[in-house]
Write a protein that holds these residues in place. Structure first.
Motif, PDB file in Angstrom:
ATOM      1  N   PRO A 496      63.234  25.542  35.230  1.00 10.62           N
ATOM      2  CA  PRO A 496      62.383  26.029  34.098  1.00 10.62           C
ATOM      3  C   PRO A 496      60.909  25.229  34.385  1.00 10.62           C
ATOM      4  CG  PRO A 496      64.483  24.818  33.224  1.00 10.62           C
ATOM      5  CD  PRO A 496      64.614  25.057  34.707  1.00 10.62           C
ATOM      6  N   GLY A 497      59.944  26.036  34.082  1.00  6.32           N
ATOM      7  CA  GLY A 497      58.766  25.421  34.244  1.00  6.32           C
ATOM      8  C   GLY A 497      58.003  25.480  35.658  1.00  6.32           C
ATOM      9  N   SER A 498      58.783  26.058  36.707  1.00  7.92           N
ATOM     10  CA  SER A 498      58.288  26.265  37.990  1.00  7.92           C
ATOM     11  C   SER A 498      57.749  27.672  37.973  1.00  7.92           C
ATOM     12  CB  SER A 498      59.599  25.876  39.038  1.00  7.92           C
ATOM     13  OG  SER A 498      59.146  26.256  40.163  1.00  7.92           O
ATOM     14  N   HIS A 499      56.466  27.755  38.590  1.00  9.14           N
ATOM     15  CA  HIS A 499      55.875  29.134  38.537  1.00  9.14           C
ATOM     16  C   HIS A 499      55.258  29.260  40.025  1.00  9.14           C
ATOM     17  CE1 HIS A 499      56.324  29.783  34.481  1.00  9.14           C
ATOM     18  NE2 HIS A 499      55.968  28.318  34.269  1.00  9.14           N
ATOM     19  N   ALA A 500      54.969  30.633  40.546  1.00  6.31           N
ATOM     20  CA  ALA A 500      54.297  30.826  41.488  1.00  6.31           C
ATOM     21  C   ALA A 500      53.870  32.507  41.501  1.00  6.31           C
ATOM     22  CB  ALA A 500      55.220  30.748  42.946  1.00  6.31           C
ATOM     23  N   GLN A 501      52.679  32.590  42.056  1.00  2.96           N
ATOM     24  CA  GLN A 501      52.473  34.069  42.040  1.00  2.96           C
ATOM     25  C   GLN A 501      51.853  34.107  43.383  1.00  2.96           C
ATOM     26  OE1 GLN A 501      52.956  36.700  40.375  1.00  2.96           O
ATOM     27  NE2 GLN A 501      51.707  37.893  41.903  1.00  2.96           N
ATOM     28  N   PRO A 502      52.187  35.016  44.606  1.00  3.11           N
ATOM     29  CA  PRO A 502      53.162  35.793  44.156  1.00  3.11           C
ATOM     30  C   PRO A 502      54.801  35.014  44.248  1.00  3.11           C
ATOM     31  CG  PRO A 502      52.678  35.902  46.734  1.00  3.11           C
ATOM     32  CD  PRO A 502      51.768  34.963  46.177  1.00  3.11           C
ATOM     33  N   PRO A 503      55.656  35.623  43.490  1.00  2.00           N
ATOM     34  CA  PRO A 503      56.975  34.862  43.188  1.00  2.00           C
ATOM     35  C   PRO A 503      57.580  34.451  44.347  1.00  2.00           C
ATOM     36  CG  PRO A 503      56.959  37.065  41.878  1.00  2.00           C
ATOM     37  CD  PRO A 503      55.698  37.153  43.050  1.00  2.00           C
ATOM     38  N   GLU A 504      57.966  33.279  43.849  1.00  2.00           N
ATOM     39  CA  GLU A 504      58.865  32.446  45.230  1.00  2.00           C
ATOM     40  C   GLU A 504      60.323  32.074  44.439  1.00  2.00           C
ATOM     41  OE1 GLU A 504      56.656  29.772  48.518  1.00  2.00           O
ATOM     42  OE2 GLU A 504      56.507  29.508  46.194  1.00  2.00           O
ATOM     43  N   MET A 505      61.371  31.885  45.363  1.00  2.00           N
ATOM     44  CA  MET A 505      62.726  31.610  44.806  1.00  2.00           C
ATOM     45  C   MET A 505      62.427  30.354  44.214  1.00  2.00           C
ATOM     46  SD  MET A 505      65.084  32.386  48.262  1.00  2.00           S
ATOM     47  CE  MET A 505      66.611  32.092  47.242  1.00  2.00           C
ATOM     48  N   PHE A 506      63.359  30.379  42.895  1.00  2.00           N
ATOM     49  CA  PHE A 506      63.526  29.143  42.127  1.00  2.00           C
ATOM     50  C   PHE A 506      62.394  29.104  41.147  1.00  2.00           C
ATOM     51  CE2 PHE A 506      66.342  27.839  45.617  1.00  2.00           C
ATOM     52  CZ  PHE A 506      67.549  27.350  44.760  1.00  2.00           C
ATOM     53  N   THR A 507      61.576  29.751  41.147  1.00  2.00           N
ATOM     54  CA  THR A 507      60.280  29.965  40.013  1.00  2.00           C
ATOM     55  C   THR A 507      60.848  31.024  38.897  1.00  2.00           C
ATOM     56  OG1 THR A 507      59.086  31.875  40.994  1.00  2.00           O
ATOM     57  CG2 THR A 507      58.575  29.513  41.563  1.00  2.00           C
ATOM     58  N   GLU A 508      60.304  30.830  38.036  1.00  2.94           N
ATOM     59  CA  GLU A 508      60.383  31.850  36.697  1.00  2.94           C
ATOM     60  C   GLU A 508      59.950  33.115  36.849  1.00  2.94           C
ATOM     61  OE1 GLU A 508      59.951  30.417  32.734  1.00  2.94           O
ATOM     62  OE2 GLU A 508      60.150  28.367  33.403  1.00  2.94           O
ATOM     63  N   GLU A 509      58.877  33.376  37.809  1.00  7.05           N
ATOM     64  CA  GLU A 509      58.066  34.705  38.096  1.00  7.05           C
ATOM     65  C   GLU A 509      59.515  35.538  39.021  1.00  7.05           C
ATOM     66  OE1 GLU A 509      56.514  32.015  37.929  1.00  7.05           O
ATOM     67  OE2 GLU A 509      54.834  32.787  36.857  1.00  7.05           O
ATOM     68  N   PHE A 510      60.106  34.496  39.919  1.00  5.72           N
ATOM     69  CA  PHE A 510      61.115  35.333  40.880  1.00  5.72           C
ATOM     70  C   PHE A 510      62.457  35.755  40.066  1.00  5.72           C
ATOM     71  CE2 PHE A 510      64.470  35.784  44.009  1.00  5.72           C
ATOM     72  CZ  PHE A 510      63.759  36.067  45.149  1.00  5.72           C
ATOM     73  N   GLN A 511      62.820  34.964  39.177  1.00  7.22           N
ATOM     74  CA  GLN A 511      63.766  35.228  38.260  1.00  7.22           C
ATOM     75  C   GLN A 511      63.503  36.500  37.711  1.00  7.22           C
ATOM     76  OE1 GLN A 511      65.082  33.013  34.945  1.00  7.22           O
ATOM     77  NE2 GLN A 511      67.073  33.314  35.521  1.00  7.22           N
ATOM     78  N   ALA A 512      62.643  36.428  37.002  1.00  8.28           N
ATOM     79  CA  ALA A 512      62.330  37.474  36.031  1.00  8.28           C
ATOM     80  C   ALA A 512      62.092  38.947  36.839  1.00  8.28           C
ATOM     81  CB  ALA A 512      60.800  37.490  35.128  1.00  8.28           C
ATOM     82  N   GLY A 513      61.250  38.814  37.935  1.00  5.34           N
ATOM     83  CA  GLY A 513      60.905  40.033  38.910  1.00  5.34           C
ATOM     84  C   GLY A 513      62.127  40.457  39.635  1.00  5.34           C
ATOM     85  N   SER A 514      63.187  39.779  40.095  1.00  2.30           N
ATOM     86  CA  SER A 514      64.325  40.255  40.620  1.00  2.30           C
ATOM     87  C   SER A 514      65.166  40.971  39.536  1.00  2.30           C
ATOM     88  CB  SER A 514      65.165  39.378  41.447  1.00  2.30           C
ATOM     89  OG  SER A 514      65.461  38.193  40.673  1.00  2.30           O
ATOM     90  N   ILE A 515      65.290  40.305  38.354  1.00  5.78           N
ATOM     91  CA  ILE A 515      66.080  41.143  37.359  1.00  5.78           C
ATOM     92  C   ILE A 515      65.674  42.332  37.119  1.00  5.78           C
ATOM     93  CG2 ILE A 515      66.770  40.810  34.910  1.00  5.78           C
ATOM     94  CD1 ILE A 515      67.264  37.695  35.400  1.00  5.78           C
TER      95      ILE A 515
END
Ligand code: BDP
Length: 575
Positions: A496-515
């Protein structure tokens, strides 16, 4: 097995509270007669796991003694009534004494067991002692301390601490309430309700079990209607004109009341909330009341800070509130049966439940296999008997991710499937797999349930490649088995609270994007009838290199139920 209740003919008292506890790492309790009552206990909360209540015993799973004292309530009389002690859940193994008399033992952590205590109970000053232990052993289910051997297991988990062969913390203790209850000597002992629909009418078939005795009159009625029946036998059919059916949008429950009477004198009563609904599989569809349903929801855990796996009613209410908020309509009781309280609210709030036994992490080495089958049979039977009357239960899951590539796996699951069907022929039976197309036990299942993490454990960091391989695999699975498919697990860890664009593993963006990418694939396949994200919330597990802080972070909510980015994304997709 009916849940105890209070009414003018039966009474139930909850023994929850602060009990005494003694850890017994030197196994001296039996020889020192702790079973007859012990001194120097420390206070422990019941229900709750012991692991997080103290500062120093988190990873201890060995012998531990619990003790409490109780008096019988006013008016109870062991010479005229059945008086029983019911344990809703003790993990993993329990041995019980009352006033120094050994009542018996129970193996398996998530299902109720009870003892008739009328011969041993006193009006006052009863001493109840329970020895509990949750050691991890290869011939237990779920197993632990399984020797590393690639023939049996995908990965060895003996390096994990504690060395469980499953991915959740092996919390121990008295996890759900202990109930003291009294019923008449010739009481209603069980009810089995099966419902059907004929035009606008609902048909309610009830089978009554009762203590041996004279053939008294049994009266059946549905509160708030004029529908009733009576018989001196044990079977009744109630026809409800213009029935309000149970569904997820409108989870109508009727109170079925069953009474036993001699002449005009009623001497027992039990009230059971029931829902009138049908479940069936037709072709590629799962039908509720004749209409296709699509499952949106989660795999979950009974897991919360400090209480561990112990029942916390407020967390149950919160979890349903968050599932409603996000637009979920279902969950699987991963990886063990949940509390009766959780199941009751699923009925009331209109959630579909895939009800799973504690058969997780199964492996098929010859040694201990007969014992593991015996335990799975016991759990399957206990679970189906406990939960058969819940309208929310739409399928049984007899295992999660067995390491089932040896030939002995298929007959093992065929045996469990047949057992399940012999007790309840009305619901689909399934198991979930990571093996995919090679899971031969799907031949005896009604539904194909796949857990998949392409883009995470394989093709790591590549959301699109993971989604593409999921798509191809689903087509192949359907081609082979021609059964409806549920993706029962998919997801990614997010700190929680980990972010990256483009998404990277363990970030909230990666989790949201892969789901979201997985869901897009699922929605393009007409034979897919459900999507369960792994997991609803972050949860505690054994320490291992993949588990930061001893946590599995695949929750779309944190362990304290705060939404991550993926939760907001799911809410857009599901509502
Ligand atoms: C699946 C298991 C589940 C795990 C999950 C994961 O069914 O219990 O927690 O993977 O690795 O294999 O997060």
């Amino acid at each position: 097995m009916l849940y105890p209740q209070s009414n003018p003919f039966r009474q139930c008292v909850d023994l929850s509270g602060f009990w005494d506890l003694r850890f017994d790492p030197g196994n001296q309790g039996v020889a020192s007669n702790w079973w007859a009552g012990f001194n120097d206990g420390r206070p422990v909360a019941v229900p709750a796991s012991w692991n997080d209540q103290f500062e120093d015993w988190r990873d201890y799973l060995g012998n531990t003694w619990y003790q409490t004292r109780f008096d019988l309530p006013w008016g109870w009389d062991a010479s005229r009534q059945h008086i029983r002690l019911r344990f809703n859940s003790v993990n993993y193994f329990a041995e019980v004494w009352l006033n120094g008399v050994r009542l018996g033992q129970h193996e398996g952590g998530h299902l109720p067991f009870e003892f008739d205590i009328a011969p041993y109970v006193r009006p006052e000053g009863n001493v109840l002692v329970v020895r509990v232990e949750g050691e991890l052993k290869p011939d237990r289910v779920p197993p632990g301390n399984v020797p590393a051997d690639s023939r049996y297991m995908f990965l060895s988990q003996t390096e994990n601490n504690p060395p469980a062969s499953f991915d959740f913390f092996p919390f121990c203790g008295i996890h759900r309430p202990v109930l003291l209850y009294a019923t008449p000597r010739q009481a209603i002992t069980d009810l089995t309700v099966v419902t059907d629909i004929a035009g606008h009418a609902g048909i309610v078939r009830v089978k009554l079990n009762r203590d041996e005795g004279e053939n008294s009159l049994a009266r059946f009625s549905l509160r708030g209607t004029n529908v009733h029946a009576e018989t001196t036998g044990n079977d009744a059919v109630l026809i409800v004109p213009d029935a309000a059916l149970w569904s997820s949008d409108s989870p109508h429950l009727y109170d079925l009341t069953v009474e036993l009477a001699r002449g005009d004198e009623t001497f027992d009563r039990y009230t059971l909330p029931i829902g009138i609904r049908t479940v069936e599989i037709k072709g590629d569809r799962l039908l509720l009341n004749g209409k296709p349903i699509y499952l949106k929801g989660f795999g979950r855990h009974e897991d919360f800070p400090i209480a561990g796996r112990g029942l916390v009613p407020a967390v149950i209410v919160k979890d349903y509130a968050m599932m409603k908020w996000i637009g979920a309509n279902s969950f699987r009781t991963t990886h063990y049966p949940y509390s009766e309280q959780m199941m009751d609210l699923a009925d009331r709030l209109g959630f579909f439940v895939i009800d799973e036994t504690p058969a997780v992490g199964l492996f098929f080495a010859e040694e201990g296999l007969a014992r593991r089958l015996e335990l799975c049979q016991q759990y399957t039977q206990e679970l189906v008997l406990r939960d058969k009357n819940h309208p929310s239960v739409i399928a049984w899951s007899i295992a999660n991710e067995p390491h089932s590539w040896l030939p002995s796996a298929k007959p093992f699951f065929k045996n469990l499937r047949d057992l399940c069907k012999s007790i309840d022929a009305t619901r689909p039976v399934t198991l979930t797999t990571y093996i995919g197309i090679g899971e031969e036990s799907f031949e005896c299942c009604d539904l194909v349930c796949l857990n998949r993490y392409a883009g995470w454990y394989s093709q790591s960091g590549k959301i699109d490649a993971g989604a593409a391989s999921l798509s191809a695999e689903l087509d192949a699975l359907y081609e082979k088995y021609r059964k409806p498919i549920i993706l029962t697990e998919f997801g990614a860890d997010a700190v929680p609270g980990s972010h990256a664009q483009p998404p990277e593993m363990f970030t909230e963006e990666f989790q949201a994007g892969s789901i979201a990418a997985y869901i897009q694939v699922l929605r393009s396949k007409s034979f897919v009838i459900g999507e369960h994200v792994w997991n609803m919330c972050d949860f505690k597990t054994s320490q291992a290199v993949q588990r930061v802080g001893g946590m599995n972070l695949k929750g779309v909510f944190t362990r304290d139920r705060r939404p991550k980015l993926a939760a907001h994304r799911l809410r857009e997709l599901w509502r």
